[in-house]
Design a protein around this motif. Structure first.
Motif, PDB file in Angstrom:
ATOM      1  N   TYR B 295       0.819  -1.214   0.000  1.00 38.68           N
ATOM      2  CA  TYR B 295       0.000   0.000   0.000  1.00 38.68           C
ATOM      3  C   TYR B 295       0.858   1.271   0.000  1.00 38.68           C
ATOM      4  N   GLY B 296       2.164   1.073  -0.041  1.00 34.24           N
ATOM      5  CA  GLY B 296       3.098   2.199   0.093  1.00 34.24           C
ATOM      6  C   GLY B 296       2.849   3.337  -0.890  1.00 34.24           C
ATOM      7  N   LEU B 297       2.599   2.979  -2.151  1.00 33.91           N
ATOM      8  CA  LEU B 297       2.407   4.021  -3.166  1.00 33.91           C
ATOM      9  C   LEU B 297       1.239   4.934  -2.819  1.00 33.91           C
ATOM     10  N   SER B 298       0.117   4.331  -2.483  1.00 28.94           N
ATOM     11  CA  SER B 298      -1.069   5.147  -2.160  1.00 28.94           C
ATOM     12  C   SER B 298      -0.829   5.999  -0.923  1.00 28.94           C
ATOM     13  N   ILE B 299      -0.247   5.369   0.086  1.00 26.11           N
ATOM     14  CA  ILE B 299       0.008   6.099   1.337  1.00 26.11           C
ATOM     15  C   ILE B 299       0.920   7.290   1.051  1.00 26.11           C
ATOM     16  N   TYR B 300       1.996   6.984   0.326  1.00 27.63           N
ATOM     17  CA  TYR B 300       2.986   8.022   0.061  1.00 27.63           C
ATOM     18  C   TYR B 300       2.398   9.167  -0.762  1.00 27.63           C
ATOM     19  N   TYR B 301       1.737   8.830  -1.869  1.00 27.58           N
ATOM     20  CA  TYR B 301       1.259   9.910  -2.732  1.00 27.58           C
ATOM     21  C   TYR B 301       0.155  10.729  -2.069  1.00 27.58           C
ATOM     22  N   LEU B 302      -0.584  10.131  -1.136  1.00 24.32           N
ATOM     23  CA  LEU B 302      -1.556  10.922  -0.373  1.00 24.32           C
ATOM     24  C   LEU B 302      -0.857  11.852   0.612  1.00 24.32           C
ATOM     25  N   LEU B 303       0.059  11.303   1.403  1.00 20.32           N
ATOM     26  CA  LEU B 303       0.695  12.120   2.441  1.00 20.32           C
ATOM     27  C   LEU B 303       1.636  13.156   1.841  1.00 20.32           C
ATOM     28  N   GLU B 307       1.198  17.242   2.150  1.00 20.60           N
ATOM     29  CA  GLU B 307       2.204  18.132   2.732  1.00 20.60           C
ATOM     30  C   GLU B 307       2.701  19.136   1.683  1.00 20.60           C
ATOM     31  N   ALA B 308       2.822  18.668   0.442  1.00 20.96           N
ATOM     32  CA  ALA B 308       3.296  19.563  -0.617  1.00 20.96           C
ATOM     33  C   ALA B 308       2.285  20.675  -0.876  1.00 20.96           C
ATOM     34  N   SER B 309       1.003  20.337  -0.838  1.00 16.93           N
ATOM     35  CA  SER B 309       0.000  21.369  -1.143  1.00 16.93           C
ATOM     36  C   SER B 309       0.087  22.488  -0.108  1.00 16.93           C
ATOM     37  N   SER B 310       0.446  22.122   1.107  1.00 18.94           N
ATOM     38  CA  SER B 310       0.609  23.125   2.144  1.00 18.94           C
ATOM     39  C   SER B 310       1.945  23.863   2.002  1.00 18.94           C
ATOM     40  N   LEU B 351      -4.129  16.968  -5.676  1.00 20.06           N
ATOM     41  CA  LEU B 351      -4.318  15.715  -4.919  1.00 20.06           C
ATOM     42  C   LEU B 351      -4.269  15.993  -3.422  1.00 20.06           C
ATOM     43  N   GLY B 352      -3.299  16.797  -3.014  1.00 22.18           N
ATOM     44  CA  GLY B 352      -3.141  17.116  -1.600  1.00 22.18           C
ATOM     45  C   GLY B 352      -4.306  17.944  -1.078  1.00 22.18           C
TER      46      GLY B 352
END
Lengths: 94, 483
Positions: B295-303, B307-310, B351-352
């Motif tokens: 599940y790493g990809l989904s977790i990573y791209y969400l988190l 954080e990037a959007s902020s 996304l973020g």
């Protein structure tokens, strides 16, 4: 959620209609992929924040005043200046 | 001389066998010959200025890195250079301060040659998302160098500098190192100060070195690691020792189930070569399981996107960088970001913004945070049984420029094996093991928090068994040199 209008406005992004359409396709395709997380069994016992950072505590330093001598360098980066001031457009239309 | 290790280079300078200027000239000649084809640098310091610094270092050779030419990724601030993050929105931005890593390197006498190309704001795995130029893989100019620290990897691989720094949020040091036949190290979260690194995802970002060999990486880590009060997430652990202790692993783990799907045969072959090398050296190799890694990809791209959007909210055209005019303050910001940010940056911000927005926060952002905790727990369990985990660095070898540019999800999958390491805050190295179809394959070693020295020891073992790694043939170079 069907279109990007709300997200674009929350993110302060202005894009052309054409770009918006492509972005919407891509973004919603990726979000669909994220739905795999629904199958992960979690429990309310997992405390996400405690595992967000490194096990050690954040070490905060005392606030203290230090001289800053690079005012000119900061001002050189200003996109628009008026005299010694950073210039910005008005908050509302004049 | 250009093939010297950093240790021998510094030793030679201190013992007056050669001068910092001679070293600089050697590398500068290389840059003049190959940079035109590779396009790894975003900015280079003029030769005359570098010459002055080299002459100064000749008289002041005290530092541990005296006269070592080095390149820094363009998201790390160095006074006198622009920091663009390969984005139009930061065009012409000149930071008024040095990143802590830049300050530490300068203090030890390193010579900063220039800043390297990257995916815009480190969003990508191919360096194709740069707003300025396409960097090419020195082993095959039609292939990508990987990313996002693709410029730094290409600089090292093509011999334009013996050392470069990159940043690694989900594999951005290790993946391009694997693609370019370089060694790339992602230290433990908190090991190296991020002060002066333009933030992408603050709970994941870490600065690290790229070089030709493990020894050089070790020296670089000893210089840049340690507590910095300007970065509250930096650890109070003392800096990494160099020369370090002999601390070889006795049990190495590997996850066979990770190789079942979507991994190229060449990668699998190299991976099993690495396993047999360790077995041959008397290390116990053990099967382990990390059930949540898938599940790493989904977790990573969400988190990371959240954080990037902020973090990217600060790029508004108000105080620095490019400003696109608007009638009002808000219009100016929307126009600046609409024009100044590239496609991938917009995707990640959206996304973020989605994952953090009301109504979706619990199902996406919070869910991903919890799943991240499970990955961390997987690693914790496994590290009670083994000292290190061996994994491929990438699921595939370098791909052609343009091959994945239109399919973001395919591009994201290039980070499959590197992402979990950032989610758990662990240290890891990628070391080139073999050439398959004339392209490099990298192997990844992951260790426990703050046990970098054990990873370095294990990497040295692999390096010694492997022998010298074949440098790129650079066909255009051979022709011009023989003519």
């Amino acid at each position: 959620m069907k279109n990007l209008n709300n997200l674009l406005s929350l993110a302060s992004l202005k894009v052309s209609e054409e770009e918006e359409e492509k972005l919407a396709q891509e973004v919603f395709k990726i979000i669909k992929y994220f739905d795999e997380l629904k199958e992960v069994e979690d429990s309310s016992l997992i405390n996400p924040s405690s595992l967000n950072f490194h096990p050690q505590e954040l070490i905060l330093r005392e606030d203290r005043e230090l001289p800053f001598t690079d005012r000119e360098e900061i001002m050189r980066n200003f996109p628009e200046l008026e005299g010694e001031y950073l210039k910005s457009p008005p908050i509302e239309k004049e | 001389m250009a093939m010297l290790s950093i240790r021998d280079m510094v030793k030679g300078i201190k013992e007056r066998q050669f001068t910092p200027l001679e070293i600089l000239d050697k590398y500068w000649a290389r840059i003049e010959k190959v940079e035109d084809k590779i396009k790894a640098f975003i900015s280079l310091k003029p030769y005359q200025e570098l010459k002055k610094e080299a002459l100064f270092l000749e008289k002041n050779p005290e530092g541990r890195m005296t006269g070592v030419p080095i390149a820094l990724k363009d998201n790390i601030n160095v006074r006198g250079f622009m920091t663009t993050c390969s984005s139009k929105v930061l065009q012409n931005y000149k930071p008024p301060f040095d990143a802590t890593v830049a300050e530490l390197l300068k203090k030890e006498g390193a010579l900063i040659l220039g800043k390297t190309n990257m995916d815009e704001f480190a969003f990508g795995s191919s360096t194709e998302n740069s707003a300025y130029q396409i960097t090419r893989n020195p082993y095959d100019l039609s292939c990508v160098p990987g990313g996002s620290s693709g410029g730094s990897a290409a600089v090292v691989a093509s011999g334009m500098a013996p050392l470069a720094l990159g940043s690694d949020t989900g594999g951005s040091i290790r993946q391009p190192s694997a693609f370019c036949g370089a060694v790339g190290f992602k230290p433990t979260y908190g090991r190296v100060s991020r002060y002066g690194l333009v933030a992408f995802a603050s709970s994941l970002d870490q600065i690290g070195p790229l070089a030709k060999n493990v020894e050089d990486i070790w020296l670089a880590l000893s210089v840049i690691s340690g507590r910095d009060e300007k970065d509250p997430t930096s650890s109070s652990n003392p800096p990494i020792n160099y020369p370090g202790k002999n601390w070889q692993p006795s049990v190495v783990g590997f996850c066979p189930d990770l190789l079942e799907e979507g991994v190229d045969e060449n990668i699998k072959d190299s991976f099993y070569e690495a396993i047999s090398i360790y077995k041959g050296l008397g290390v116990t190799v053990k099967e382990v399981h990390l059930p949540h890694i898938k599940y790493g990809l989904s977790i990573y791209y969400l988190l990371a996107s959240s954080e990037a959007s902020s973090n990217l909210a600060r790029f508004d055209g108000l105080r620095y960088g490019q400003r696109v005019k608007g009638e009002t303050y808000n219009e100016m910001i929307e126009n600046t970001r609409g024009i100044g940010l590239g496609r991938e940056a917009k995707r990640r911000i959206l996304l973020g913004t989605f994952a953090l927005s009301s109504g979706y926060y619990d199902a996406y952002y919070l869910k991903a945070l919890k799943a991240r905790a499970l990955i961390r727990e997987d690693f914790r369990q496994v590290f009670t049984e083994v000292d290190l985990i061996l994994m491929p660095t990438t699921p595939s070898q370098p791909f052609k420029i343009g091959a994945k540019a239109d399919d973001p999800l395919q591009m994201y999958k290039a980070d499959l094996f590197t992402i979990p390491v950032n989610l758990a805050g662990l240290p890891a190295v990628s070391i080139p093991l073999s050439l398959k179809n004339d392209l490099p394959v990298g192997i990844q070693l992951i260790g426990r928090h703050f046990e970098e020295e054990q990873i370095l020891n294990a990497a040295l073992m692999l390096e010694q068994e492997r022998g010298e790694f074949p440098p790129p043939k650079l066909p255009f170079l051979c022709r011009s040199e023989t003519s």
